[in-house]
Motif scaffolding. Structure first.
Motif, PDB file in Angstrom:
ATOM      1  N   TYR A  90     -38.660  -1.693  -1.669  1.00  0.00           N
ATOM      2  CA  TYR A  90     -37.976  -2.961  -1.908  1.00  0.00           C
ATOM      3  C   TYR A  90     -38.583  -4.074  -1.058  1.00  0.00           C
ATOM      4  O   TYR A  90     -38.883  -5.164  -1.549  1.00  0.00           O
ATOM      5  N   THR A 110     -36.344 -10.795  -8.370  1.00  0.00           N
ATOM      6  CA  THR A 110     -35.766  -9.671  -7.619  1.00  0.00           C
ATOM      7  C   THR A 110     -34.245  -9.704  -7.633  1.00  0.00           C
ATOM      8  O   THR A 110     -33.592  -8.728  -8.022  1.00  0.00           O
ATOM      9  N   SER A 114     -31.785  -7.397 -10.297  1.00  0.00           N
ATOM     10  CA  SER A 114     -31.069  -6.279  -9.661  1.00  0.00           C
ATOM     11  C   SER A 114     -29.722  -5.983 -10.302  1.00  0.00           C
ATOM     12  O   SER A 114     -29.455  -4.834 -10.697  1.00  0.00           O
ATOM     13  N   ALA A 171     -36.787  -5.218  -7.371  1.00  0.00           N
ATOM     14  CA  ALA A 171     -35.434  -5.179  -7.932  1.00  0.00           C
ATOM     15  C   ALA A 171     -35.025  -3.750  -8.277  1.00  0.00           C
ATOM     16  O   ALA A 171     -33.875  -3.343  -8.049  1.00  0.00           O
ATOM     17  N   SER A 172     -35.961  -2.977  -8.810  1.00  0.00           N
ATOM     18  CA  SER A 172     -35.675  -1.574  -9.149  1.00  0.00           C
ATOM     19  C   SER A 172     -35.359  -0.777  -7.889  1.00  0.00           C
ATOM     20  O   SER A 172     -34.467   0.086  -7.896  1.00  0.00           O
ATOM     21  N   PHE A 174     -34.034  -1.956  -5.050  1.00  0.00           N
ATOM     22  CA  PHE A 174     -32.691  -2.312  -4.582  1.00  0.00           C
ATOM     23  C   PHE A 174     -31.617  -1.722  -5.494  1.00  0.00           C
ATOM     24  O   PHE A 174     -30.580  -1.251  -5.023  1.00  0.00           O
ATOM     25  N   ALA A 175     -31.862  -1.746  -6.804  1.00  0.00           N
ATOM     26  CA  ALA A 175     -30.903  -1.158  -7.743  1.00  0.00           C
ATOM     27  C   ALA A 175     -30.741   0.334  -7.488  1.00  0.00           C
ATOM     28  O   ALA A 175     -29.625   0.867  -7.517  1.00  0.00           O
ATOM     29  N   THR A 178     -28.672   0.928  -4.466  1.00  0.00           N
ATOM     30  CA  THR A 178     -27.261   0.706  -4.784  1.00  0.00           C
ATOM     31  C   THR A 178     -26.664   1.924  -5.485  1.00  0.00           C
ATOM     32  O   THR A 178     -25.578   2.390  -5.128  1.00  0.00           O
ATOM     33  N   ALA A 255     -23.980  -5.242  -6.612  1.00  0.00           N
ATOM     34  CA  ALA A 255     -25.268  -5.913  -6.777  1.00  0.00           C
ATOM     35  C   ALA A 255     -25.084  -7.413  -6.956  1.00  0.00           C
ATOM     36  O   ALA A 255     -25.897  -8.209  -6.474  1.00  0.00           O
TER      37      ALA A 255
END
Length: 301
Positions: A90, A110, A114, A171-172, A174-175, A178, A255
């Motif tokens: 990230y 980003t 997310s 973004a992937s 961070f997703a 989460t 998110a």
């Protein structure tokens, strides 16, 4: 009585996730001050951020006598390493997107992608349509983000394409953090999970940081203070709050709450650096605040 206790806990978890977003918003200014003071590259700052944050948590666990009582399975260790690797991904992909294009494009893609990725993953996993309330909040937040951050300037098409790909990878990451953080790692607790995984992520990021410009700096009191704050508040404490909130807050909602990060950063820029938001920026901030309120009054997991 039980219903009241659950409702109180759920509200506390919403506040925890929102607090994480606010703390993340202080990280950009602190990182910029650290770079200006030391001349470190962005990857080096990201590596030190994870290592210092994780290291401070480990020191706290040692001082409190909790470290030797932690019991983690082999599967738990793998998940800690995976969380650390995702944090490194990230951070590094975001900064790569900034270097290839601009801060505005990296931030837009980003932070904008997310919540969409998280809600899409929720829908696929649950085999149901996205909640209309959360979709409306995402649309409102994206409009606000565009106005707050600004439209990216046109550049070299190849660089823009590569930067967008890096921002989507960020973004992937961070997703995925989460989604993965919503499931506790054994019985470690939120803060030990954040600290131990960030130690792993920082170690993974060190070779890239060393190759990208070195890790040496003059360590004085002010620099040490910036390092400690960057590792403690917007890293260890923020992710500890985030993982705590994910116990009851829906991942898509969490998110969206992360959009408090650019809102806080913009407010700090206006107060500390005397940066003017302008009319579009003020409208964007209002829209993001509206989206956060829509999310806070919406669903729970």
């Amino acid at each position: 009585m039980e219903h009241t206790r659950i409702l109180t806990t759920s509200r506390a978890h919403v506040v925890s996730v929102m607090g994480a977003g606010v703390l993340w918003g202080t990280g950009g200014l602190t990182g910029a001050l650290l770079i200006d003071r030391t001349g470190l590259g962005v990857l080096a700052v990201a590596a030190f951020r994870l290592l210092v944050g994780g290291g401070l948590v480990v020191l706290w666990l040692l001082a409190s006598g909790r470290l030797h009582r932690l019991r983690t399975s082999a599967r738990g260790v793998r998940r800690l390493v995976l969380l650390g690797a995702l944090a490194a991904l990230y951070q590094s992909c975001y900064f790569a997107a900034v270097q290839l294009t601009s801060v505005s494009l990296a931030t837009l893609v980003t932070l904008g992608a997310s919540p969409i990725l998280v809600v899409a993953a929720e829908s696929v996993a649950g085999r149901r349509r996205p909640d209309g309330h959360i979709v409306a909040a995402i649309v409102t937040a994206l409009a606000g983000l565009v106005l707050l951050v600004g439209t990216p300037a046109a550049g070299d098409p190849a660089a823009v394409l590569a930067g967008t790909a890096c921002a989507l990878a960020s973004a992937s990451g961070f997703a995925a953090i989460t989604m993965l953080g919503a499931r506790p790692v054994d019985d470690l607790g939120a803060l030990p999970t954040a600290g131990l995984s960030f130690c792993a992520g920082g170690l993974l990021l060190l070779p890239l940081a060393a190759a990208g410009g070195g890790l040496t700096m003059d360590l004085d009191v002010a620099t040490l203070g910036l390092l400690v704050y960057l590792g403690l508040a917007p890293t260890a404490l923020a992710y500890g709050l985030y993982f705590t909130g994910l116990r009851t807050v829906a991942t898509g909602s969490a998110a969206l709450f992360s959009l408090l990060e650019p809102l806080t950063a913009a407010a700090l820029g206006a107060v500390v650096l005397d940066e003017r938001l302008g009319t579009a920026g003020l409208i964007g901030a209002l829209l993001i605040g509206t989206a956060v309120l829509m999310t806070a009054t919406g669903r729970r997991r």
